[in-house]
Design an enzyme around this catalytic site. Sequence first.
Site, PDB file in Angstrom:
ATOM      1  N   CYS A 132       0.813  -1.224   0.000  1.00  0.00           N
ATOM      2  CA  CYS A 132       0.000   0.000   0.000  1.00  0.00           C
ATOM      3  C   CYS A 132       0.846   1.273   0.000  1.00  0.00           C
ATOM      4  O   CYS A 132       0.343   2.359  -0.256  1.00  0.00           O
ATOM      5  CB  CYS A 132      -0.943   0.014   1.199  1.00  0.00           C
ATOM      6  SG  CYS A 132      -1.986  -1.433   1.294  1.00  0.00           S
ATOM      7  N   HIS A 272      -3.504   6.963   3.476  1.00  0.00           N
ATOM      8  CA  HIS A 272      -3.890   5.685   2.866  1.00  0.00           C
ATOM      9  C   HIS A 272      -5.316   5.350   3.303  1.00  0.00           C
ATOM     10  O   HIS A 272      -5.662   5.466   4.486  1.00  0.00           O
ATOM     11  CB  HIS A 272      -2.917   4.602   3.327  1.00  0.00           C
ATOM     12  CG  HIS A 272      -3.286   3.238   2.854  1.00  0.00           C
ATOM     13  ND1 HIS A 272      -3.686   2.994   1.559  1.00  0.00           N
ATOM     14  CD2 HIS A 272      -3.320   2.047   3.499  1.00  0.00           C
ATOM     15  CE1 HIS A 272      -3.956   1.718   1.431  1.00  0.00           C
ATOM     16  NE2 HIS A 272      -3.749   1.119   2.588  1.00  0.00           N
ATOM     17  N   ASN A 302     -10.101  -0.288   0.439  1.00  0.00           N
ATOM     18  CA  ASN A 302      -8.646  -0.193   0.393  1.00  0.00           C
ATOM     19  C   ASN A 302      -8.167  -0.718  -0.964  1.00  0.00           C
ATOM     20  O   ASN A 302      -8.308  -1.900  -1.257  1.00  0.00           O
ATOM     21  CB  ASN A 302      -8.059  -1.020   1.539  1.00  0.00           C
ATOM     22  CG  ASN A 302      -6.542  -0.996   1.587  1.00  0.00           C
ATOM     23  OD1 ASN A 302      -5.891  -0.500   0.679  1.00  0.00           O
ATOM     24  ND2 ASN A 302      -5.990  -1.545   2.658  1.00  0.00           N
TER      25      ASN A 302
END
Length: 345
Positions: A132, A272, A302
């Site tokens: 990520c 994030h 996500n």
Amino acid sequence: MSPSSTPKFKNPRAKYNFQGRTCSIAGVGAYVPERILTNADLEKMVNTTDEWITSRTGIKERHIAAKDEFTSDLATKAALLAMKRAGVTPEQIDLIVVATITPDMPFPSTACLVQRKIGAFRAAAFDLEAACSGFIYGLEVAQQFIMSRTYDTVLVIGAEKLSSIVDWEDRNTCVLFGDGAGAAVLQNRPGAHGLLTAVMGADGRKSDLLFMAAGGSRCPATAESVSSRMHYLKMEGKETFKNAVQAMVTAASEALRRCELDISRIKCIIPHQANRRIIDAVGDRLGAKPEQLFANLHKFGNTSAASVAIALDEAVTTGRVQAGDLILRVVFGAGLTWGAAVIEW
Ligand SMILES: CC(C)(COP(=O)(O)OP(=O)(O)OC[C@H]1O[C@@H](n2cnc3c(N)ncnc32)[C@H](O)[C@@H]1OP(=O)(O)O)[C@@H](O)C(=O)NCCC(=O)NCCS
């Protein structure tokens, strides 16, 4: 020095004497697949509820790629949009970096597949794997090439088809992730500050918090690896959560410190997009006001390396950030990896 020429903040790059060279984001783009998977849809697939997912994560829906739509397709769509907005032709691109943990295949790189699809045949191309955190790692890598005058135009893409590695029978993880891509064209644009600093970090001692066990050299595909569901991602949610908050706060604080900036100077914090509670905890610990925090995870879940790239695209296209605004991006991912970047838009 007259008040108008007093620097608004410290540029940590300046001491390296790059003689006016800057690295700016000349254009951004994003793409998410058409199909939307809602929490109500997930209620029919695993033992979960919209109430649980919303209250524990903030996610309401996510986009899922079609069977014949791959990471390179998502990446290409985001890239073409970023190139159009930057006014850049395929021939101008010197380097393509694709951050992804879901490449079309182990090799060749997804970056090479994107190069072919956009026709940027002059460009070098490689993938970068920092989970990520990949997009911020990618920006920093691109910046090094631009500041060193190796390249003038670099295309950085974060792209994921996470639906291909999510275990759709595991309620602990399948509710969290989505597919999508975001891209940025980076160039030397004299007079603009652009990327001011990027902090990157990693802790391989915690690699077992979030991983996919099979499919690599350690455990190639076998009938047993498939039947024991080793080709899906696994996660220790609670530990990952704690580490995420701590690492993101530390990285963001370090990025601000380097620029001698107080958090109040940041117009938009783009964290994030993993969990609304992580975003709020990070914002809280940094002393940010809720209105400084950007969140769109309710729509996308996500999307790993694509997450902050998609968020930046939305922040820019909706006017949430304007020319001259300071942006703080802060990320966290498997590895563990983390990063933070300060950008003058
Ligand atoms: C995954 C996460 C949302 C779970 O939230 P949590 O508050 O930590 O929840 P817990 O792990 O304590 O689980 C609580 C209960 O909910 C259950 N549960 C888990 N997923 C569920 C779901 N989708 N629906 C309903 N119940 C669920 C668990 O089984 C557990 O039940 P138990 O108490 O009977 O064992 C959270 O830990 C998280 O977001 N972690 C970080 C994830 C992340 O960001 N990963 C990517 C990093 S890049």
